[in-house]
Design a protein around this motif. Structure first.
Motif, PDB file in Angstrom:
ATOM      1  N   ALA A  49      12.027   8.132 -19.817  1.00 40.00           N
ATOM      2  CA  ALA A  49      13.185   7.243 -19.803  1.00 40.00           C
ATOM      3  C   ALA A  49      12.771   5.850 -20.248  1.00 40.00           C
ATOM      4  O   ALA A  49      11.626   5.444 -20.051  1.00 40.00           O
ATOM      5  N   THR A  57      20.078   2.277 -20.982  1.00 45.45           N
ATOM      6  CA  THR A  57      19.078   3.282 -20.623  1.00 45.45           C
ATOM      7  C   THR A  57      19.132   4.505 -21.535  1.00 45.45           C
ATOM      8  O   THR A  57      20.158   4.808 -22.149  1.00 45.45           O
ATOM      9  N   HIS A  59      17.571   8.495 -21.054  1.00 47.76           N
ATOM     10  CA  HIS A  59      16.831   9.467 -20.255  1.00 47.76           C
ATOM     11  C   HIS A  59      16.650  10.752 -21.044  1.00 47.76           C
ATOM     12  O   HIS A  59      17.593  11.227 -21.703  1.00 47.76           O
ATOM     13  N   LYS A  64      17.801  14.230 -16.887  1.00 48.16           N
ATOM     14  CA  LYS A  64      19.158  13.722 -16.659  1.00 48.16           C
ATOM     15  C   LYS A  64      19.757  14.338 -15.400  1.00 48.16           C
ATOM     16  O   LYS A  64      19.680  15.538 -15.181  1.00 48.16           O
ATOM     17  N   THR A  68      16.305   8.385 -12.434  1.00 46.74           N
ATOM     18  CA  THR A  68      17.046   7.189 -12.835  1.00 46.74           C
ATOM     19  C   THR A  68      16.063   6.046 -13.050  1.00 46.74           C
ATOM     20  O   THR A  68      15.270   5.725 -12.151  1.00 46.74           O
ATOM     21  N   SER A  70      15.407   1.979 -13.719  1.00 46.61           N
ATOM     22  CA  SER A  70      16.025   0.678 -13.485  1.00 46.61           C
ATOM     23  C   SER A  70      14.947  -0.392 -13.641  1.00 46.61           C
ATOM     24  O   SER A  70      13.753  -0.070 -13.715  1.00 46.61           O
ATOM     25  N   GLN A  81      13.235   6.308 -10.223  1.00 45.10           N
ATOM     26  CA  GLN A  81      13.598   7.080  -9.048  1.00 45.10           C
ATOM     27  C   GLN A  81      13.688   8.544  -9.455  1.00 45.10           C
ATOM     28  O   GLN A  81      14.480   8.903 -10.339  1.00 45.10           O
TER      29      GLN A  81
END
Length: 121
Positions: A49, A57, A59, A64, A68, A70, A81
């Motif tokens: 990602a 973003t 991924h 997916k 996640t 960030s 995460q």
């Protein structure tokens, strides 16, 4: 000089979660892209990602809905995460940063040292 410090890897069971962190420090003017790649034994390094400075973003299809990405721009830190981990997620995860060092006009790619993620079945 720029340093990337990763943390958060470890050994978990299938279905569990982990959170990876990567903090960039040093002589940094700006960071455009931060991301994560992974490399399993005997395989090529692959994109997991990425996230831009504007929080756009990307991924990989195989994460997916489970992973996640960030970032905290004020802390020059990127997070991953990882939920619902599978044994096939076992790999060394590498932090990636594209940035412009201070007093330079061009951007350069930097890599972390890698953190091991192992998922048992």
């Amino acid at each position: 000089q720029v340093q990337l410090v990763e943390s958060g890897g470890g050994l978990v069971q299938a279905g569990e979660s982990l959170r990876l962190s990567c903090a960039a420090s040093g002589s940094i003017a700006s960071i455009s892209v931060m991301g994560w790649y992974r490399q399993a034994p005997g395989k090529q390094r692959e994109l997991v990602a990425t996230i831009t400075s504007g929080a756009s973003t990307n991924h990989a299809d195989f994460v997916k809905g489970r992973f996640t990405i960030s970032r905290n721009n004020a802390r020059n830190t990127v997070y991953l995460q990882m939920n619902s981990l599978k044994p096939e997620d076992t790999a060394v995860y590498f932090c990636y940063v594209r940035l412009r060092p201070r007093y330079r006009w061009d951007e350069y790619d930097y890599w972390g040292q890698g953190t091991q993620v192992t998922v048992s079945s």
